[in-house]
Design an enzyme around this catalytic site. Structure first.
Site, PDB file in Angstrom:
ATOM      1  N   ARG A 196       0.772   5.823  -0.661  1.00 47.36           N
ATOM      2  CA  ARG A 196       0.198   7.070  -1.157  1.00 47.36           C
ATOM      3  C   ARG A 196       1.342   8.034  -1.480  1.00 47.36           C
ATOM      4  O   ARG A 196       1.149   9.237  -1.584  1.00 47.36           O
ATOM      5  CB  ARG A 196      -0.764   7.691  -0.133  1.00 47.36           C
ATOM      6  CG  ARG A 196      -0.132   8.146   1.178  1.00 47.36           C
ATOM      7  CD  ARG A 196      -1.171   8.803   2.070  1.00 47.36           C
ATOM      8  NE  ARG A 196      -0.608   9.585   3.150  1.00 47.36           N
ATOM      9  CZ  ARG A 196      -0.526   9.190   4.405  1.00 47.36           C
ATOM     10  NH1 ARG A 196      -0.941   7.982   4.745  1.00 47.36           N
ATOM     11  NH2 ARG A 196      -0.031   9.997   5.338  1.00 47.36           N
ATOM     12  N   ASN A 197       2.553   7.480  -1.638  1.00 46.02           N
ATOM     13  CA  ASN A 197       3.753   8.279  -1.868  1.00 46.02           C
ATOM     14  C   ASN A 197       4.534   7.776  -3.074  1.00 46.02           C
ATOM     15  O   ASN A 197       4.357   6.641  -3.522  1.00 46.02           O
ATOM     16  CB  ASN A 197       4.679   8.228  -0.644  1.00 46.02           C
ATOM     17  CG  ASN A 197       4.152   9.044   0.512  1.00 46.02           C
ATOM     18  OD1 ASN A 197       3.882  10.233   0.354  1.00 46.02           O
ATOM     19  ND2 ASN A 197       3.979   8.424   1.662  1.00 46.02           N
ATOM     20  N   HIS A 234       1.657   3.332   9.200  1.00 47.29           N
ATOM     21  CA  HIS A 234       0.759   2.996   8.097  1.00 47.29           C
ATOM     22  C   HIS A 234      -0.551   3.791   8.224  1.00 47.29           C
ATOM     23  O   HIS A 234      -1.215   3.747   9.245  1.00 47.29           O
ATOM     24  CB  HIS A 234       0.452   1.490   8.123  1.00 47.29           C
ATOM     25  CG  HIS A 234      -0.337   1.018   6.955  1.00 47.29           C
ATOM     26  ND1 HIS A 234       0.214   0.286   5.928  1.00 47.29           N
ATOM     27  CD2 HIS A 234      -1.645   1.192   6.612  1.00 47.29           C
ATOM     28  CE1 HIS A 234      -0.718   0.020   5.033  1.00 47.29           C
ATOM     29  NE2 HIS A 234      -1.856   0.563   5.414  1.00 47.29           N
ATOM     30  N   ALA A 235      -0.907   4.502   7.156  1.00 45.28           N
ATOM     31  CA  ALA A 235      -2.150   5.291   7.067  1.00 45.28           C
ATOM     32  C   ALA A 235      -2.258   6.343   8.172  1.00 45.28           C
ATOM     33  O   ALA A 235      -3.353   6.769   8.526  1.00 45.28           O
ATOM     34  CB  ALA A 235      -3.382   4.383   7.091  1.00 45.28           C
ATOM     35  N   GLN A 293       0.853  -1.199   0.000  1.00 36.11           N
ATOM     36  CA  GLN A 293       0.000   0.000   0.000  1.00 36.11           C
ATOM     37  C   GLN A 293       0.883   1.242   0.000  1.00 36.11           C
ATOM     38  O   GLN A 293       1.872   1.301   0.725  1.00 36.11           O
ATOM     39  CB  GLN A 293      -0.840  -0.039   1.275  1.00 36.11           C
ATOM     40  CG  GLN A 293      -1.214   1.300   1.868  1.00 36.11           C
ATOM     41  CD  GLN A 293      -2.441   1.896   1.232  1.00 36.11           C
ATOM     42  OE1 GLN A 293      -3.288   1.174   0.745  1.00 36.11           O
ATOM     43  NE2 GLN A 293      -2.535   3.204   1.243  1.00 36.11           N
ATOM     44  N   ARG A 330       6.168   1.436   8.927  1.00 32.00           N
ATOM     45  CA  ARG A 330       6.054   2.438   9.986  1.00 32.00           C
ATOM     46  C   ARG A 330       4.929   3.418   9.653  1.00 32.00           C
ATOM     47  O   ARG A 330       4.799   3.863   8.522  1.00 32.00           O
ATOM     48  CB  ARG A 330       7.391   3.174  10.095  1.00 32.00           C
ATOM     49  CG  ARG A 330       7.507   4.142  11.246  1.00 32.00           C
ATOM     50  CD  ARG A 330       8.884   4.797  11.244  1.00 32.00           C
ATOM     51  NE  ARG A 330       9.065   5.632  12.418  1.00 32.00           N
ATOM     52  CZ  ARG A 330       8.632   6.869  12.551  1.00 32.00           C
ATOM     53  NH1 ARG A 330       7.950   7.426  11.552  1.00 32.00           N
ATOM     54  NH2 ARG A 330       8.855   7.559  13.653  1.00 32.00           N
TER      55      ARG A 330
END
Length: 378
Positions: A191-192, A286-287, A189, A284
Site C-alpha cells: 500500500r506504499n 504486514h497490514a 502486497q 515486517r
C-alpha cells in the site's frame, strides 16, 4: 504445466448471464435495495470474479462465527476475515432477493439466506486483536449497522475503474502466468510506494521463482497513506527502469485496507493464491497500523495454517550497511553501521519537498512522488 488450484479447489463465478442481467434491470423497481459503499461494491465484484474463492456471497452466521473464533470457514478451510453485509433495513426477510446499489449504480442481487445480529466488540477483538476505537478497523466495525445479511450474490453491473489496464481478474492473471510459462509466481502486497528495501526484497524473492506479481491494494486507506495513482506510477517507473521486462507483472487488488495485521496477511495470501501465485512475500509489519501488532506477528500466524496451499516467503527488515557497501539484512550482515529504510523519515522529507537520498529510494520514484503535489491520502 500445472497451475496452483484456487482456494477451495475451483474459481467461483457469480456473474449473471446477459439474459438474467437484463431481466433484473427491467424488474429492479420490484426489489428492495441496500445501499453499499464503493469499497463493499469492489468486494462484491471480488466475490463474483472468484478472487475471494471459495466465497459465493456474504458470510452466514455459521461461517461468520467460525471465522471469528477459528480463523476458518465452518468446513475447516482457512479464512480469517469476515466478508459481511450490514443493514438497518427491518423490512428484509430471509428468503428475499435484495438489490445492492452504490448510489444509482445497480451492483448485484443478494439472495438472503440469513439475517442475524452480532457482537461488534467481539468482532473487533477477534479480527483486530483490540477493541480500541483508535484502530481504524475497530472504528469501522463500531460504525456498522446492527444486522448482517448472509447469502450468495449475483453480479449485475461491474463498476468502472480509472486503472482498468491493471484490473485483472483471477482467470486473466492465471492465463497470463500460463502464457509466460511461469510455474512459480511470487505475489507482493503493498500500500506504499517502493523504496530500495522493497525493491531488494522483491528481487530476492524473484531469484527463487519464475515471475513476480506486484499487486498493490487500490481502495480506501487511512489518512497519510500514499494515494493510489502515486503508488501505481511509482511502480511503473521502477519496473521500466530496474526490472527485467519478462519477469514482472503489475496488477491491482481493488479492496480497502482492513489493518488487521496477521489475520489480513492470511487473507492476502489466499487472494494471491486465487490470482495464481504459488508464493507470497510476508515482510515486517504486514497490514499493520500503529503499534497494535508485533512486527513479525504476520509471519508467526502462518504456523497455524500448514494447509493454506500457498508458500509464504518470510523476510526480515532490509537496510543499507555501510561496511558491506550495499543493501542487506540481519540474517546475513553482522554489522551495526547501517542506514534503516525509515518510511517515516522519507515521508517527512517528501512532505517538506525534499528528495529522499539515492541510497533509500530510486530517483525516478522520488520524481513521481514529488511532482504529484500531494502524494498522501487526506
Amino acid at each position: 504445466m500445472t497451475q496452483i488450484k484456487p482456494h477451495g479447489g475451483k474459481l467461483i463465478n457469480r456473474t449473471l448471464t446477459e439474459q438474467k442481467r437484463k431481466k433484473i434491470i427491467e424488474q429492479a423497481s420490484e426489489y428492495q435495495s441496500v445501499p453499499i459503499s464503493p469499497d463493499l461494491m469492489k468486494d462484491v465484484e471480488n466475490i463474483a470474479s472468484g478472487l475471494f474463492s471459495p466465497l459465493e456471497g456474504f458470510n452466514c452466521r455459521e461461517d461468520f462465527d467460525s471465522i471469528l473464533y477459528n480463523k476458518r470457514l465452518s468446513n475447516g478451510l482457512p479464512w480469517t476475515l469476515p466478508i459481511v453485509l450490514d443493514t438497518d433495513n427491518n423490512g428484509i426477510k430471509e428468503g428475499d432477493e435484495v438489490l445492492l446499489k452504490n448510489n444509482d449504480h445497480l451492483v448485484a442481487v443478494v439472495h438472503v439466506e440469513e439475517k442475524f445480529g452480532y457482537d461488534k466488540r467481539a468482532y473487533a477483538e477477534q479480527v483486530f486483536g483490540t477493541n480500541d476505537a483508535a484502530h481504524p478497523g475497530v472504528a469501522k466495525t463500531y460504525s456498522m449497522k446492527d444486522k448482517l445479511l448472509g447469502g450468495k450474490i449475483s453480479l449485475v453491473n461491474e463498476s468502472q475503474t480509472p486503472y482498468y489496464k491493471y484490473a485483472m481478474k483471477p482467470a486473466e492473471t492465471r492465463n497470463l502466468f500460463k502464457e509466460k510459462g511461469w510455474e512459480k509466481v511470487v505475489g507482493f502486497q503493498t500500500r506504499n510506494v517502493a523504496h530500495l528495501g522493497h525493491e531488494y526484497l522483491q528481487k530476492s524473492a524473484l531469484t527463487m521463482v519464475d515471475g513476480l506479481f506486484i499487486n498493490p491494494v487500490i481502495g480506501k486507506k487511512k489518512k497519510g497513506d500514499f494515494r493510489d495513482e502515486v503508488i501505481l506510477e511509482s511502480y511503473e517507473v521502477l519496473i521500466d527502469n530496474y526490472y527485467p521486462k519478462d519477469r514482472v507483472v503489475l496488477g491491482i487488488f481493488q479492496t480497502e485496507m482492513r489493518y488487521a495485521g496477521p489475520r489480513e496477511a492470511i487473507f492476502h495470501a489466499i487472494v494471491r493464491k486465487n490470482y495464481g501465485c504459488t508464493h507470497f512475500i510476508i515482510g515486517r509489519d504486514h497490514a499493520g497500523v500503529g503499534s497494535y501488532y508485533h512486527p513479525y506477528a504476520a509471519q508467526e500466524i502462518f504456523k497455524e495454517f500448514p494447509d493454506i496451499g500457498i508458500e509464504p516467503m518470510f523476510f526480515m527488515s532490509f537496510f543499507h550497511c555501510n561496511k558491506c557497501g550495499g543493501i542487506t539484512n540481519d540474517k546475513v550482515c553482522p554489522h551495526n553501521d547501517r542506514i534503516d529504510f525509515s518510511g517515516t523519515k522519507m515521508r517527512q522529507m517528501i512532505e517538506s519537498g525534499k528528495r529522499p537520498p539515492a541510497d533509500s529510494m530510486r530517483p525516478e520514484v522520488a520524481d513521481v512522488i514529488l511532482k504529484s503535489g500531494n502524494p498522501f491520502v487526506e
